[in-house]
Enzyme design. Structure first.
Site, PDB file in Angstrom:
ATOM      1  CB  ILE A  26      -0.956  -0.013   1.213  1.00 55.22           C
ATOM      2  CG1 ILE A  26      -1.931  -1.193   1.077  1.00 55.22           C
ATOM      3  CG2 ILE A  26      -1.713   1.303   1.330  1.00 55.22           C
ATOM      4  CD1 ILE A  26      -2.886  -1.380   2.245  1.00 55.22           C
ATOM      5  CE  LYS A  56      -3.954  -2.768  10.819  1.00 54.15           C
ATOM      6  NZ  LYS A  56      -2.756  -1.975  10.457  1.00 54.15           N
ATOM      7  CG  ASP A  90      13.119  -3.621  13.716  1.00 53.52           C
ATOM      8  OD1 ASP A  90      11.917  -3.448  14.035  1.00 53.52           O
ATOM      9  OD2 ASP A  90      13.727  -4.677  13.929  1.00 53.52           O
ATOM     10  CE1 TYR A 144      -6.299  -7.855   9.564  1.00 54.55           C
ATOM     11  CE2 TYR A 144      -7.384  -6.668  11.337  1.00 54.55           C
ATOM     12  CZ  TYR A 144      -6.473  -6.706  10.300  1.00 54.55           C
ATOM     13  OH  TYR A 144      -5.724  -5.584  10.019  1.00 54.55           O
ATOM     14  CG  LEU A 202       5.448  -9.953   1.924  1.00 57.34           C
ATOM     15  CD1 LEU A 202       5.505 -10.839   0.693  1.00 57.34           C
ATOM     16  CD2 LEU A 202       6.750  -9.175   2.069  1.00 57.34           C
ATOM     17  CB  ALA A 203       1.034  -7.294   5.549  1.00 60.14           C
TER      18      ALA A 203
HETATM   19  P1  NAD Z   1       3.177  -4.960   3.186  1.00 56.29           P
HETATM   20  O1  NAD Z   1       3.640  -6.301   3.634  1.00 56.29           O
HETATM   21  O2  NAD Z   1       3.494  -4.555   1.822  1.00 56.29           O
HETATM   22  O3  NAD Z   1       3.646  -3.826   4.206  1.00 56.29           O
HETATM   23  C1  NAD Z   1       3.813  -4.063   5.587  1.00 56.29           C
HETATM   24  C2  NAD Z   1       5.112  -3.393   5.955  1.00 56.29           C
HETATM   25  O4  NAD Z   1       5.330  -3.443   7.366  1.00 56.29           O
HETATM   26  C3  NAD Z   1       6.319  -4.067   5.302  1.00 56.29           C
HETATM   27  O5  NAD Z   1       7.016  -3.135   4.501  1.00 56.29           O
HETATM   28  C4  NAD Z   1       7.169  -4.500   6.481  1.00 56.29           C
HETATM   29  O6  NAD Z   1       8.549  -4.443   6.211  1.00 56.29           O
HETATM   30  C5  NAD Z   1       6.735  -3.480   7.526  1.00 56.29           C
HETATM   31  N1  NAD Z   1       7.104  -3.868   8.890  1.00 56.29           N
HETATM   32  C6  NAD Z   1       6.686  -4.953   9.596  1.00 56.29           C
HETATM   33  N2  NAD Z   1       7.327  -4.989  10.793  1.00 56.29           N
HETATM   34  C7  NAD Z   1       8.139  -3.898  10.829  1.00 56.29           C
HETATM   35  C8  NAD Z   1       9.085  -3.387  11.783  1.00 56.29           C
HETATM   36  N3  NAD Z   1       9.327  -4.026  12.944  1.00 56.29           N
HETATM   37  N4  NAD Z   1       9.741  -2.243  11.487  1.00 56.29           N
HETATM   38  C9  NAD Z   1       9.532  -1.588  10.310  1.00 56.29           C
HETATM   39  N5  NAD Z   1       8.677  -2.029   9.373  1.00 56.29           N
HETATM   40  C10 NAD Z   1       7.995  -3.176   9.626  1.00 56.29           C
HETATM   41  O7  NAD Z   1       1.578  -5.006   3.400  1.00 56.29           O
HETATM   42  P2  NAD Z   1       0.462  -3.862   3.308  1.00 56.29           P
HETATM   43  O8  NAD Z   1      -0.800  -4.607   3.156  1.00 56.29           O
HETATM   44  O9  NAD Z   1       0.851  -2.837   2.316  1.00 56.29           O
HETATM   45  O10 NAD Z   1       0.462  -3.265   4.777  1.00 56.29           O
HETATM   46  C11 NAD Z   1       0.606  -1.875   5.064  1.00 56.29           C
HETATM   47  C12 NAD Z   1      -0.411  -1.445   6.110  1.00 56.29           C
HETATM   48  O11 NAD Z   1      -1.714  -1.500   5.536  1.00 56.29           O
HETATM   49  C13 NAD Z   1      -0.458  -2.318   7.358  1.00 56.29           C
HETATM   50  O12 NAD Z   1      -0.672  -1.500   8.485  1.00 56.29           O
HETATM   51  C14 NAD Z   1      -1.686  -3.179   7.110  1.00 56.29           C
HETATM   52  O13 NAD Z   1      -2.277  -3.689   8.289  1.00 56.29           O
HETATM   53  C15 NAD Z   1      -2.581  -2.144   6.458  1.00 56.29           C
HETATM   54  N6  NAD Z   1      -3.749  -2.684   5.740  1.00 56.29           N
HETATM   55  C16 NAD Z   1      -3.586  -3.661   4.819  1.00 56.29           C
HETATM   56  C17 NAD Z   1      -4.709  -4.182   4.168  1.00 56.29           C
HETATM   57  C18 NAD Z   1      -4.553  -5.283   3.163  1.00 56.29           C
HETATM   58  O14 NAD Z   1      -5.556  -5.964   2.874  1.00 56.29           O
HETATM   59  N7  NAD Z   1      -3.384  -5.499   2.589  1.00 56.29           N
HETATM   60  C19 NAD Z   1      -5.976  -3.673   4.456  1.00 56.29           C
HETATM   61  C20 NAD Z   1      -6.106  -2.654   5.401  1.00 56.29           C
HETATM   62  C21 NAD Z   1      -4.982  -2.166   6.055  1.00 56.29           C
END
Ligand code: NAD
Length: 261
Positions: free
Chosen positions: A20, A164, A65, A157, A196-197
């Protein structure tokens, strides 16, 4: 005129082109923002670098991190060497151990899983704000990413829903604490996106097709659509909005029944 001319925004949470944070970087760049990026681990550095190159000319790409206070502190010490002041950051970070994201909530949740998911997914937002507060210019905007599982039960979830909920409350307390300094704090609640997440959530594909079938817009949203709302929230056009959770989910959160009922 572009929405974000003369704004400097730090982007966290890019893991790959499906992140995202990547959709957000694209929109912020298009609207004229100058961007800096963080990467989580050394393994991700080159991938983040490749993506950052598309959306930034300054090559500010720093490790962070968020599970470590010293890593957060070091991030802003390093950032200060290029940007003494800036206009906000995007917190696009969440984590829960995979075994937490499956099955019966009561059976799967553990003390450690609870602690880690809240620390990485919620505390880190205010943890970053705390350290960079004095570097934030007037009219700065801080933005995080959340999900409907904070206030509705979404299968599998689990503890991430609680994290959240904590994050959304964090947004409101941060908005009130920082509002007098003209700093706004909001979150986007995105519909499900294949990243990925989200791949760690059991039966995530089923969730995607359920949304596509039942959302008012009858499809899933895209990272570009989330990015566009992020650009608005980082811009001065949203100067009257703070402490809010803005849904970018095709209206799914407004639905309480399906046509199959
Ligand atoms: P993503 O895996 O691309 O991004 C998650 C990021 O979190 C990764 O870049 C990872 O390196 C980082 N991260 C995790 N632990 C960390 C740490 N200790 N220090 C620094 N960085 C850390 O997945 P995404 O879906 O793009 O997630 C981004 C946000 O969007 C998250 O908060 C996720 O909960 C939220 N979100 C995702 C969705 C979905 O369906 N994908 C929906 C709603 C909200």
């Amino acid at each position: 005129m572009a929405l974000l001319n003369n704004k400097r925004i730090l982007i966290t949470g890019v893991a790959n082109s499906k992140s995202i944070a990547c959709g957000i970087a694209k929109a912020l760049h298009r609207e004229g923002a100058e961007l800096a990026f963080t990467y989580h681990t050394d393994k991700l550095r080159s991938r983040v670098y490749e993506i950052a190159k598309l959306y930034s000319f300054n090559e500010i790409i720093l490790p962070c991190d968020v599970s470590s206070d010293s890593s957060i502190e070091k991030l802003f010490v390093e950032l200060k060497k290029s940007w003494s002041q800036f206009d906000g950051f995007v917190h696009s970070i969440a984590f829960a151990p995979t075994e937490q994201l499956r099955g019966d909530y009561v059976n799967s949740v553990t003390r450690l899983g609870f602690e880690v998911s809240h620390m990485i997914s919620s505390y880190s937002f205010v943890g970053m704000a705390k350290v960079c507060r004095s570097m934030l210019r007037k009219n700065s905007s801080l933005l995080s990413l959340t999900y409907l599982g904070s206030n509705r039960v979404v299968p599998n979830y689990n503890v991430m829903g609680l994290a959240k909920a904590s994050l959304e409350s964090n947004v409101k307390y941060m908005a009130n604490a920082m509002g007098a300094d003209s700093i706004r704090v909001n979150a986007i609640s995105s519909g499900p996106l294949k990243t990925l997440a989200s791949s760690g959530i059991l039966n995530f594909k089923k969730m995607l097709s359920f949304y596509a079938k039942h959302s008012p817009i009858r499809r899933n949203v895209t990272i570009e659509e989330v990015g566009n709302v992020a650009a608005f929230l980082c811009s001065n056009l949203s100067s009257g909005i703070t402490g809010e959770i803005i849904y970018v989910d095709g209206g799914f959160n407004t639905i309480s029944g399906t046509e199959d009922m």
